[in-house]
Design a protein around this motif. Structure first.
Motif, PDB file in Angstrom:
ATOM      1  N   ASN A   1       3.967   9.431  -1.203  1.00 18.53           N
ATOM      2  CA  ASN A   1       3.785  10.580  -0.321  1.00 18.53           C
ATOM      3  C   ASN A   1       3.802  10.108   1.130  1.00 18.53           C
ATOM      4  N   ILE A   2       4.599  10.745   1.968  1.00 19.52           N
ATOM      5  CA  ILE A   2       4.719  10.369   3.376  1.00 19.52           C
ATOM      6  C   ILE A   2       4.443  11.602   4.230  1.00 19.52           C
TER       7      ILE A   2
ATOM      8  N   SER B   1       7.391   0.507   5.112  1.00 18.79           N
ATOM      9  CA  SER B   1       6.075  -0.053   5.448  1.00 18.79           C
ATOM     10  C   SER B   1       5.124   1.116   5.664  1.00 18.79           C
ATOM     11  N   ILE B   2       4.156   1.242   4.766  1.00 21.02           N
ATOM     12  CA  ILE B   2       3.301   2.431   4.758  1.00 21.02           C
ATOM     13  C   ILE B   2       1.848   2.083   5.036  1.00 21.02           C
ATOM     14  N   THR B   3       1.204   2.903   5.853  1.00 20.53           N
ATOM     15  CA  THR B   3      -0.219   2.790   6.126  1.00 20.53           C
ATOM     16  C   THR B   3      -0.837   4.173   5.945  1.00 20.53           C
ATOM     17  N   ASP B   4      -2.144   4.269   6.120  1.00 20.05           N
ATOM     18  CA  ASP B   4      -2.796   5.582   6.057  1.00 20.05           C
ATOM     19  C   ASP B   4      -3.483   5.900   7.382  1.00 20.05           C
TER      20      ASP B   4
ATOM     21  N   GLU C   1      -2.885   9.639  -0.391  1.00 18.85           N
ATOM     22  CA  GLU C   1      -2.447   9.843  -1.779  1.00 18.85           C
ATOM     23  C   GLU C   1      -1.675   8.629  -2.301  1.00 18.85           C
ATOM     24  N   THR C   2      -0.796   8.081  -1.467  1.00 19.49           N
ATOM     25  CA  THR C   2       0.013   6.938  -1.907  1.00 19.49           C
ATOM     26  C   THR C   2      -0.857   5.723  -2.152  1.00 19.49           C
ATOM     27  N   GLN C   3      -1.801   5.457  -1.238  1.00 19.52           N
ATOM     28  CA  GLN C   3      -2.700   4.307  -1.406  1.00 19.52           C
ATOM     29  C   GLN C   3      -3.546   4.446  -2.666  1.00 19.52           C
ATOM     30  N   ILE C   4      -3.974   5.668  -2.944  1.00 22.11           N
ATOM     31  CA  ILE C   4      -4.768   5.904  -4.160  1.00 22.11           C
ATOM     32  C   ILE C   4      -3.900   5.720  -5.401  1.00 22.11           C
ATOM     33  N   ASN C   5      -2.701   6.292  -5.381  1.00 17.47           N
ATOM     34  CA  ASN C   5      -1.808   6.204  -6.536  1.00 17.47           C
ATOM     35  C   ASN C   5      -1.430   4.763  -6.871  1.00 17.47           C
TER      36      ASN C   5
ATOM     37  N   LYS D   1     -10.029   5.450  -5.097  1.00 20.00           N
ATOM     38  CA  LYS D   1     -10.362   5.277  -3.683  1.00 20.00           C
ATOM     39  C   LYS D   1      -9.207   4.703  -2.873  1.00 20.00           C
ATOM     40  N   GLY D   2      -8.380   3.889  -3.499  1.00 15.04           N
ATOM     41  CA  GLY D   2      -7.266   3.305  -2.770  1.00 15.04           C
ATOM     42  C   GLY D   2      -7.001   1.866  -3.156  1.00 15.04           C
TER      43      GLY D   2
END
Length: 390
Positions: free
Chosen positions: A32-33, A86-89, A115-119, A125-126
């Protein structure tokens, strides 16, 4: 707040790199972005594409240190059906600040929903480890999970050929940045128990595994630290400015400390250590060279956006400081360098810094990019000798 983030400066325990919610050769969760920030593609669809997904954070030194390596991988493998994400929250503004100083070749995005970090993390929680790289093939199957610096040409070639890519990172050591959930219980109690305003304990270490966890100077946990290291890393006394008794030179200590009241936290901590270990401190002041740092261009200093924690993290030849005052940053740099640095004026504002530490010149040049000037002066510095009480 569901969890707290700490700096684990010397953690070396072995661990697997696989997150509990994802496994190699299984279907990848949804990516999710919420915001596309840098190197944004015309076609944002990830369907039927090979994806190199890298989880990072602006406060994570090992993440920043891995950027040149990942840029090199991208230059070598740059197929039209391959994307590097490269993804962050973190917030867009916070990410853009880092992008002024760090050159990402990948597509930089954030997922503010987490959502992406949790998934891709524990499903609740992540993530529990940063940085993390996941290779996902064009059918959406996870082919490799590991540390970005372990990703090499051989793995990438197999990945793109749809061959079996073995995950050889099963015995990796955890990086220095982690999300702490269930470690030292007494430390966790100090964090969560607001009724405890002051606490101190120091004991000889039973383990040689060195570990540091801090929440600024208010809550500190050290494992297997020598007295010299406590003075250097916590009390900001350079190693060559401290001498301990002979019978303390080989000893290691576990220290747990909390002081959330006003006043000099570090002075109180030092007094507690001296009293508990039955030591006296003798100080002499000698003239020495010191680099006085002044604010020359305040417009180049941007106040931190991080409100939850302060962090220091290694990034190879750089150090990432998150939510640090200028004074505290200079104290840390003095401990890391043969040179001493001190702020010319008081300033309680917290900032974020990325400082090169390979040489003194690197430090000075990095400080200049934040509008800080450096002038060498002669000052009196404290030299300490600790003596056992009779």
């Amino acid at each position: 707040m569901k969890y707290l983030i700490y700096i684990l400066t010397f953690l070396t325990m072995g661990s697997t790199y696989a997150q509990s919610n994802i496994k190699v050769n299984e279907k990848a969760p949804k990516i999710n972005i919420t915001h596309w920030i840098e190197n944004v593609p015309t076609n944002k669809s990830l369907d039927n594409k090979f994806t190199v997904l890298e989880f990072w954070a602006t406060w994570c030194g090992p993440c920043i240190a891995a950027v040149p390596h990942m840029n090199k991988i991208q230059s070598e493998f740059n197929n039209k059906d391959l994307v590097y994400i490269s993804i962050t929250d973190e917030s867009v503004e916070k990410v853009k600040r880092s992008l002024k100083r760090i050159d990402f070749k990948s597509i930089v995005v954030t997922d503010l929903t987490k959502e992406t970090q949790i998934n891709f993390g524990d499903g609740k929680k992540g993530l529990d480890t940063y940085p993390l790289t996941v290779l996902i093939d064009n059918k959406g199957i996870i082919k490799w999970i590991g540390e970005p610096k372990k990703l090499n040409s051989k793995i990438m070639s197999k990945f793109l050929a749809n061959a079996k890519t073995e995950n050889k990172d099963n015995e990796l050591k955890k990086t220095e940045i982690q999300i702490e959930q269930n470690n030292t219980l007494s430390f966790k109690e100090l964090l969560s128990n607001n009724e405890i305003a002051n606490y101190f304990d120091i004991q000889e270490a039973k383990s040689t595994e060195k570990l540091k966890k801090t929440l600024g100077t208010k809550i500190i946990s050290l494992k297997a630290y020598s007295l010299e290291e406590i003075y250097s890393d916590i009390l900001n006394i350079k190693p060559d400015h401290i001498k301990v008794p002979t019978d303390f030179q080989d000893k290691r200590f576990d220290l747990l400390y909390k002081n959330i009241e006003e006043g000099s936290n570090l002075e109180l901590l030092e007094n507690n250590i001296l009293n508990k270990l039955d030591l006296e401190k003798n100080s002499v002041f000698k003239s020495t060279k010191i680099n006085m740092v002044s604010i020359q261009d305040e417009s180049l200093l941007e106040e931190t956006l991080e409100q939850r924690f302060s962090a220091k993290s290694d990034a190879d030849d750089k150090i990432i400081f998150t939510a640090f005052t200028i004074d505290n940053t200079l104290d840390e740099l003095s401990n890391l360098s043969s040179a001493s640095f001190k702020a010319n004026e008081d300033n309680d504002t917290k900032y974020d810094f990325i400082i090169g530490i390979k040489t003194k010149r690197d430090i000075i040049n990095s400080l200049k990019t934040y509008g800080l000037s450096v002038e060498e002066k002669d000052v009196n510095r404290e030299y300490i000798t600790l003596i056992s009480r009779e």
